[in-house]
Design a protein around this motif. Structure first.
Motif, PDB file in Angstrom:
ATOM      1  N   ARG A 108     -16.849 -15.739 135.284  1.00  0.00           N
ATOM      2  CA  ARG A 108     -17.676 -16.661 134.512  1.00  0.00           C
ATOM      3  C   ARG A 108     -18.166 -17.847 135.337  1.00  0.00           C
ATOM      4  NH1 ARG A 108     -19.854 -14.682 129.914  1.00  0.00           N
ATOM      5  NH2 ARG A 108     -18.430 -14.582 128.151  1.00  0.00           N
ATOM      6  N   THR A 109     -18.057 -17.783 136.635  1.00  0.00           N
ATOM      7  CA  THR A 109     -18.351 -18.959 137.463  1.00  0.00           C
ATOM      8  C   THR A 109     -19.785 -19.444 137.306  1.00  0.00           C
ATOM      9  OG1 THR A 109     -18.845 -17.495 139.333  1.00  0.00           O
ATOM     10  CG2 THR A 109     -16.605 -18.418 139.207  1.00  0.00           C
ATOM     11  N   ASP A 110     -20.728 -18.536 137.098  1.00  0.00           N
ATOM     12  CA  ASP A 110     -22.142 -18.917 137.016  1.00  0.00           C
ATOM     13  C   ASP A 110     -22.623 -19.121 135.582  1.00  0.00           C
ATOM     14  OD1 ASP A 110     -22.407 -18.836 139.787  1.00  0.00           O
ATOM     15  OD2 ASP A 110     -22.858 -16.686 139.772  1.00  0.00           O
ATOM     16  N   HIS A 111     -21.721 -19.086 134.625  1.00  0.00           N
ATOM     17  CA  HIS A 111     -22.102 -19.251 133.225  1.00  0.00           C
ATOM     18  C   HIS A 111     -22.059 -20.734 132.829  1.00  0.00           C
ATOM     19  CE1 HIS A 111     -21.363 -14.963 133.262  1.00  0.00           C
ATOM     20  NE2 HIS A 111     -21.882 -14.862 132.054  1.00  0.00           N
ATOM     21  N   TYR A 112     -22.951 -21.104 131.933  1.00  0.00           N
ATOM     22  CA  TYR A 112     -22.977 -22.461 131.388  1.00  0.00           C
ATOM     23  C   TYR A 112     -22.086 -22.527 130.144  1.00  0.00           C
ATOM     24  CZ  TYR A 112     -26.893 -23.239 134.537  1.00  0.00           C
ATOM     25  OH  TYR A 112     -27.664 -23.357 135.660  1.00  0.00           O
ATOM     26  N   LEU A 148     -18.399 -23.215 137.462  1.00  0.00           N
ATOM     27  CA  LEU A 148     -18.007 -23.564 138.828  1.00  0.00           C
ATOM     28  C   LEU A 148     -18.366 -25.013 139.145  1.00  0.00           C
ATOM     29  CD1 LEU A 148     -16.833 -22.445 141.505  1.00  0.00           C
ATOM     30  CD2 LEU A 148     -19.184 -21.961 142.195  1.00  0.00           C
ATOM     31  N   GLU A 149     -19.552 -25.430 138.765  1.00  0.00           N
ATOM     32  CA  GLU A 149     -19.988 -26.807 139.038  1.00  0.00           C
ATOM     33  C   GLU A 149     -19.155 -27.810 138.254  1.00  0.00           C
ATOM     34  OE1 GLU A 149     -24.711 -25.880 140.005  1.00  0.00           O
ATOM     35  OE2 GLU A 149     -24.044 -26.209 137.943  1.00  0.00           O
ATOM     36  N   THR A 190     -11.965 -23.473 131.238  1.00  0.00           N
ATOM     37  CA  THR A 190     -12.724 -24.182 132.268  1.00  0.00           C
ATOM     38  C   THR A 190     -12.284 -25.635 132.355  1.00  0.00           C
ATOM     39  OG1 THR A 190     -14.625 -22.729 131.887  1.00  0.00           O
ATOM     40  CG2 THR A 190     -15.052 -24.791 133.034  1.00  0.00           C
ATOM     41  N   PHE A 235     -16.203 -26.301 146.203  1.00  0.00           N
ATOM     42  CA  PHE A 235     -16.577 -25.099 145.457  1.00  0.00           C
ATOM     43  C   PHE A 235     -15.602 -23.951 145.706  1.00  0.00           C
ATOM     44  CE2 PHE A 235     -20.431 -27.539 145.100  1.00  0.00           C
ATOM     45  CZ  PHE A 235     -20.867 -27.228 143.819  1.00  0.00           C
ATOM     46  N   THR A 283     -22.824 -25.180 135.535  1.00  0.00           N
ATOM     47  CA  THR A 283     -22.064 -23.946 135.381  1.00  0.00           C
ATOM     48  C   THR A 283     -20.572 -24.263 135.367  1.00  0.00           C
ATOM     49  OG1 THR A 283     -21.876 -23.572 137.762  1.00  0.00           O
ATOM     50  CG2 THR A 283     -23.835 -22.665 136.636  1.00  0.00           C
ATOM     51  N   ALA A 289     -13.510 -22.320 142.655  1.00  0.00           N
ATOM     52  CA  ALA A 289     -13.509 -20.885 142.383  1.00  0.00           C
ATOM     53  C   ALA A 289     -12.087 -20.342 142.269  1.00  0.00           C
ATOM     54  CB  ALA A 289     -14.271 -20.145 143.484  1.00  0.00           C
TER      55      ALA A 289
END
Length: 222
Positions: free
Chosen positions: A136-140, A105-106, A152, A121, A103, A125
């Motif tokens: 959009r933190t959890d989006h790939y 975030l990752e 990003t 993390f 993601t 964030a």
């Protein structure tokens, strides 16, 4: 006067081609001062990106010396170069280079995790929020637009608070409006973190925003 952040002395780069060695860079001598924004311009094939890669230790000079923050990059092995970049540099590419299975975030947290930061993390964030991507933190990457992917990538480059930011045509894959927004963010990150910025660009309007512009032609400073 403080020592330059980057110093290149009589640097050359030759790569082996089908017909023998090809001279990519020839006799480059230059300094980049702390806090400076330097634009590198020139036609395609002039050596701009190769010069930026040498500054980041992503390519090795075949002659001369490249010094970053007082460290001669020549004697360092690949692991040591990677650790040096992780600690001191942020690099932004035209093609984003995000990890597709992670993601946003990752992706942004990765350099902090590699450095052993316990708050990776949380800091990631905050950095995503600073480039307008807190939603959009959890989006790939595949779920984001090109502009969002580049934002990003900017957050990932800036999250470690690097002393040196290197950007290789960061707006090359984006439309004009999105590219302008990305450059505003990049210059904002420079100002917020006090980084030295070296920028490869074909765009005259971006070059005009730099403190200094150097042109390359056929592997040499014009």
């Amino acid at each position: 006067m403080t020592d330059p952040v980057l110093r290149l002395t009589d640097v050359s780069l030759s790569l082996m081609g089908n017909a023998g060695p090809v001279d990519i860079l020839r006799g480059i001598t230059m300094d980049v001062e702390r806090g400076e924004t330097l634009g590198l311009t020139g036609p395609s094939g002039s050596g701009k990106s190769s010069l930026l890669m040498l500054m980041g230790g992503l390519e090795r000079a075949t002659g001369g010396t490249v010094t970053a923050l007082g460290q001669d990059l020549g004697p360092l092995d690949e692991d040591a170069l990677a650790r040096f970049r992780r600690k001191h540099m942020g690099v932004v590419f035209q093609s984003f280079h995000l990890i597709p299975t992670m993601t946003a975030l990752e992706n942004v947290a990765t350099p902090l995790e590699l450095a052993g930061a316990p708050d990776a993390f949380e800091r990631a964030a905050e950095e995503l929020a600073s480039v307008g991507l807190d939603h959009r933190t959890d989006h790939y990457p595949a779920q984001m637009s090109g502009g969002e992917q580049q934002r990003t990538a900017l957050a990932r480059a800036a999250v470690t608070r690097p002393e040196i930011l290197l950007a290789d045509e960061p707006t090359g894959n984006l439309d004009g409006t999105t590219g302008a927004a990305i450059m505003d963010l990049l210059f904002g990150l420079r100002d917020r973190h006090g980084a030295t910025l070296v920028l490869v660009t074909h765009a005259e309007d971006l070059a005009e925003r730099c403190d200094r512009v150097l042109g390359l032609h056929d592997g040499a400073l014009a």
